[in-house]
Enzyme design. Structure first.
Site, PDB file in Angstrom:
ATOM      1  N   LYS A 284     115.165   2.092  43.676  1.00 14.66           N
ATOM      2  CA  LYS A 284     115.762   1.038  44.507  1.00 14.66           C
ATOM      3  C   LYS A 284     117.049   0.597  43.855  1.00 14.66           C
ATOM      4  O   LYS A 284     117.177   0.646  42.625  1.00 14.66           O
ATOM      5  CB  LYS A 284     114.808  -0.165  44.601  1.00 14.66           C
TER       6      LYS A 284
ATOM      7  N   ASP B 269     119.011  -0.862  53.081  1.00  8.95           N
ATOM      8  CA  ASP B 269     118.000  -1.910  52.902  1.00  8.95           C
ATOM      9  C   ASP B 269     118.637  -3.192  53.433  1.00  8.95           C
ATOM     10  O   ASP B 269     119.555  -3.125  54.259  1.00  8.95           O
ATOM     11  CB  ASP B 269     117.607  -2.007  51.415  1.00  8.95           C
TER      12      ASP B 269
END
Ligand code: NAD
Length: 427
Positions: A105, A145
């Protein structure tokens, strides 16, 4: 002791599952920290000629099963702890749906709404310039995201390809269709959740007709879920967004609700500027009522779908939840201290790492299509997605039954078992 962080939550989930799996200490130790955590400074020349330096992160958690995979978040509250936690959960999510991918991430501490498009482009290209040696189709594949989108993915891809000197569309997913994006990606998260819910309903012996559903959040995940479930005969009785919500026992047509929301008009039970502006709704008679986001969670419905924010169902309100089934489309909508309360009340919580894994699954399909330079139709994408989601559901259901544990714990047991197997096989 200070407040528990997101990564503390992640580690406690890891420890619970590790105990059930009797995971050897050496594997557990490796799973308790990211493989690599990168922090970079990104200088950006602003439109007014000054230079601002932004902080970016990439946490590459685990790559035993394949290249790291996970989104990039642009948000003022991005921090190292959150990026680590999210990269752990991505590792789990990819393993739950059995994708040959690890977890990662990234994020940049920035409020993108304060930047011009040109500044945003320079920031996105700067992130890739700092990190490109660690990215690539065989190393680490980012995706959108919170507050990042296909345009940002396109800039990042272009920068990467300039730096490495060749085409490499599979280095990033969530791209525009013109640059190798996949058909079906826009509603993949909701569709995956619907496939999972169909299996839940079959297990519970329930039919969509007369199954009432409340959905918190009317964005990409929530609005597509509402439309897909409505098409399949479910009765959507409540929807909400950041401004508030509407509850109609007679049912809500989400396509109409969306139209009204877009036009900023008002029709019957739907209102101005949002799915519901509570001011206008206050004096309405009949079956239609405004609800706050807090009230929506506690409605007497058959299925509750949190599809907006983290930390919505907590130890404060868990006891008041009436829905027997919660399908978590949002990431982290239930806090760990709420889980035992819900389990004690026999509420079936279908965890985020399963319910919303349709998004990363179609991201994986995007990468497969990029690698073969051959593109599938939407129908082909959906057939493959359905099989993956349903297989994952059954593996987790079986684990839940075998150990009589919550579905979330079962999902972690399945995922950690798969990651640990790959680590063991590597020696
Ligand atoms: P989005 O930005 O498209 O939509 C978010 C929605 O939540 C909007 O309708 C917004 O009005 C609403 N919202 C914001 N604040 C709220 C509040 N206080 N109360 C109620 N509603 C509020 O985002 P999205 O892509 O739909 O993501 C929603 C959740 O789903 C996030 O947790 C995200 O991480 C998760 N998720 C999304 C995907 C995807 O592919 N989009 C994949 C996996 C997980």
């Amino acid at each position: 002791m200070g407040e528990q962080t997101a990564f503390d939550f992640a580690l406690s989930q890891l420890d619970t599952a590790a105990k059930i799996l009797q995971l050897p200490e050496n594997l557990l130790a490796q799973l308790r920290a990211p493989y690599r955590l990168l922090t970079v400074s990104i200088p950006v020349v602003m439109d007014n000629g000054t230079t601002k330096v932004f902080t970016g992160y990439r946490s590459q958690y685990n790559h035993a099963r394949g290249p790291f995979k996970g989104g990039i978040r642009y948000h003022p509250q991005v921090n190292e702890d959150e990026v680590k936690a999210l990269s752990f959960w991505m590792t789990m999510k990819c393993a739950v749906v059995n994708l040959p991918l690890g977890g990662g991430k990234g994020g940049i501490i920035v409020n993108p709404k304060e930047l011009s498009a040109d500044e945003l482009e320079r920031l996105s290209r700067g992130y890739v310039l700092q990190l490109y040696k660690y990215l690539g189709p065989d190393q680490d594949i980012p995706a959108p995201d919170v507050y990042t989108n296909s345009q940002i993915m396109a800039w990042m891809l272009d920068e990467y390809e300039k730096l490495v000197g060749h085409h490499a569309p599979g280095m990033i997913t969530g791209k525009p269709l013109s640059l190798g994006g996949s058909a079906g990606r826009s509603f993949a998260t909701a569709m995956g959740g619907v496939y999972v819910l169909e299996e839940v309903m079959a297990k519970l012996g329930k039919k969509p007709k007369n199954t009432t559903v409340a959905i918190q959040g009317f964005g990409n995940a929530g609005s597509f879920a509402a439309k897909l479930l409505f098409e399949r005969g479910y009765k959507i009785v409540a929807v909400s967004d950041s401004q508030g919500g509407v509850y109609n026992i007679d049912g809500i047509d989400p396509v109409k609700a969306e139209g009204i929301k877009k036009q900023g008009g008002m029709l019957g039970c739907y209102c101005l500027g949002t799915v519901c502006s509570t001011e206008e709704m206050k004096n309405l008679d009949g079956p239609c009522h405004p609800v706050t986001n807090e009230e929506l969670l506690e409605l007497d419905v058959d299925v509750l779908i949190p599809a907006a924010l983290e930390n919505q169902i907590t130890k404060e309100n868990a006891d008041r939840i009436k829905a027997p089934v919660i399908l978590e489309l949002a990431n982290g909508p239930t806090t760990p201290d709420a889980d035992p309360i819900l389990f004690g009340k026999n509420v079936l919580v279908v965890p985020d790492i399963l319910s919303n894994a349709g998004g990363v699954t179609v991201s994986y399909f995007e990468q497969v299509q990029n690698a073969s330079n051959y593109y599938w139709t939407e129908a082909e994408v959906l057939i493959k997605l359905e099989k993956i989601m349903k297989d994952a559901f059954h593996a987790i259901w079986e684990m839940k039954e075998r150990h009589q544990i919550p579905m979330r714990t079962a999902a972690f047991v399945v995922a950690i078992g798969r990651v640990a197997q790959a680590m063991k096989d590597r020696g």
